[in-house]
Design a protein around this motif. Sequence first.
Motif, short mmCIF file in Angstrom:
data_model
loop_
_atom_site.label_atom_id
_atom_site.label_comp_id
_atom_site.label_asym_id
_atom_site.label_seq_id
_atom_site.Cartn_x
_atom_site.Cartn_y
_atom_site.Cartn_z
N ILE A 131 -15.28 -6.58 17.51
CA ILE A 131 -16.23 -7.15 16.55
C ILE A 131 -16.01 -8.66 16.42
O ILE A 131 -16.96 -9.44 16.37
CB ILE A 131 -16.11 -6.44 15.19
CG1 ILE A 131 -16.66 -5.03 15.29
CG2 ILE A 131 -16.83 -7.22 14.10
CD1 ILE A 131 -16.35 -4.15 14.11
N GLN A 132 -14.77 -9.09 16.38
CA GLN A 132 -14.48 -10.51 16.29
C GLN A 132 -14.97 -11.25 17.53
O GLN A 132 -15.53 -12.35 17.43
CB GLN A 132 -12.99 -10.75 16.09
CG GLN A 132 -12.50 -10.34 14.74
CD GLN A 132 -10.99 -10.40 14.63
OE1 GLN A 132 -10.28 -10.61 15.62
NE2 GLN A 132 -10.49 -10.21 13.43
N GLY A 133 -14.78 -10.66 18.70
CA GLY A 133 -15.29 -11.26 19.93
C GLY A 133 -16.80 -11.35 19.92
O GLY A 133 -17.39 -12.37 20.30
N HIS A 134 -17.46 -10.29 19.48
CA HIS A 134 -18.92 -10.29 19.40
C HIS A 134 -19.41 -11.33 18.39
O HIS A 134 -20.38 -12.05 18.64
CB HIS A 134 -19.43 -8.90 19.00
CG HIS A 134 -20.90 -8.85 18.81
ND1 HIS A 134 -21.48 -9.04 17.57
CD2 HIS A 134 -21.91 -8.67 19.67
CE1 HIS A 134 -22.79 -8.95 17.69
NE2 HIS A 134 -23.07 -8.73 18.97
N ILE A 166 -19.30 -21.20 27.51
CA ILE A 166 -20.11 -21.96 26.56
C ILE A 166 -19.36 -23.21 26.09
O ILE A 166 -19.92 -24.31 26.03
CB ILE A 166 -20.50 -21.07 25.36
CG1 ILE A 166 -21.51 -20.01 25.79
CG2 ILE A 166 -21.08 -21.91 24.23
CD1 ILE A 166 -21.75 -18.94 24.75
N LEU A 167 -18.08 -23.04 25.77
CA LEU A 167 -17.30 -24.20 25.30
C LEU A 167 -17.13 -25.25 26.38
O LEU A 167 -17.23 -26.45 26.11
CB LEU A 167 -15.94 -23.73 24.78
CG LEU A 167 -15.98 -22.91 23.49
CD1 LEU A 167 -14.59 -22.43 23.12
CD2 LEU A 167 -16.60 -23.70 22.36
N VAL A 175 -13.10 -8.90 27.05
CA VAL A 175 -12.81 -9.85 28.13
C VAL A 175 -14.10 -10.55 28.55
O VAL A 175 -14.11 -11.77 28.78
CB VAL A 175 -12.14 -9.13 29.33
CG1 VAL A 175 -12.12 -10.02 30.56
CG2 VAL A 175 -10.74 -8.69 28.97
N LEU A 176 -15.21 -9.81 28.62
CA LEU A 176 -16.49 -10.44 28.97
C LEU A 176 -16.93 -11.42 27.89
O LEU A 176 -17.45 -12.50 28.21
CB LEU A 176 -17.54 -9.35 29.18
CG LEU A 176 -17.30 -8.41 30.36
CD1 LEU A 176 -18.36 -7.33 30.42
CD2 LEU A 176 -17.23 -9.19 31.66
N PHE A 177 -16.72 -11.08 26.62
CA PHE A 177 -17.01 -12.03 25.54
C PHE A 177 -16.16 -13.28 25.70
O PHE A 177 -16.65 -14.40 25.54
CB PHE A 177 -16.75 -11.41 24.16
CG PHE A 177 -17.82 -10.45 23.70
CD1 PHE A 177 -19.15 -10.69 23.92
CD2 PHE A 177 -17.46 -9.31 23.02
CE1 PHE A 177 -20.12 -9.82 23.50
CE2 PHE A 177 -18.42 -8.42 22.58
CZ PHE A 177 -19.77 -8.68 22.82
N LEU A 178 -14.88 -13.11 26.02
CA LEU A 178 -13.99 -14.25 26.18
C LEU A 178 -14.45 -15.16 27.31
O LEU A 178 -14.48 -16.39 27.15
CB LEU A 178 -12.56 -13.77 26.45
CG LEU A 178 -11.53 -14.86 26.74
CD1 LEU A 178 -11.31 -15.73 25.52
CD2 LEU A 178 -10.23 -14.24 27.21
N LYS A 232 -22.05 -16.38 17.42
CA LYS A 232 -22.09 -17.66 16.72
C LYS A 232 -22.24 -18.82 17.69
O LYS A 232 -22.93 -19.79 17.40
CB LYS A 232 -20.82 -17.86 15.88
CG LYS A 232 -20.85 -17.14 14.59
CD LYS A 232 -22.06 -17.61 13.84
CE LYS A 232 -22.02 -17.30 12.40
NZ LYS A 232 -23.29 -17.60 11.77
N LEU A 233 -21.59 -18.73 18.82
CA LEU A 233 -21.66 -19.83 19.78
C LEU A 233 -22.92 -19.80 20.63
O LEU A 233 -23.37 -20.84 21.09
CB LEU A 233 -20.45 -19.79 20.71
CG LEU A 233 -19.12 -20.20 20.08
CD1 LEU A 233 -17.99 -19.99 21.06
CD2 LEU A 233 -19.17 -21.63 19.61
N SER A 234 -23.49 -18.62 20.84
CA SER A 234 -24.60 -18.55 21.79
C SER A 234 -25.98 -18.52 21.14
O SER A 234 -26.87 -19.23 21.58
CB SER A 234 -24.43 -17.34 22.71
OG SER A 234 -24.44 -16.16 21.94
#
Length: 111
Positions: free
Chosen positions: A9-12, A93-94, A84-87, A17-19
Amino acid sequence: MASINWMLIQGHYLNSKLSTDIFQKNHRLKFYYLFGWGVPLLLVIIWIISMETYHSTPCWRKYSELSLIWIIAAPMFTALLANVLFLVNIVRILLRKVRLTCNVVEAKQFR
């Protein structure tokens, strides 16, 4: 189960938020609570019922060697893979944002 789901959930949340929804203030907290606590609870209940039905020994000896462990292990592995895919997406993005705001030498240093 719950800790892995909350990590997902935190990764999502960070990925979203970033995307996409940078300025959106309406967070899906009810969905996050349901997914973070409800899904692990449901899977553990299913696993307990399966263990009692198909492997009814007093202390569930050698339960990790049974195929029933995949009721819990498969969702955990899936959540870790998604994380891992979120990471990877978050780092992409960063790096793109750094590349847009810095010169080439600074962007290479960040990478």
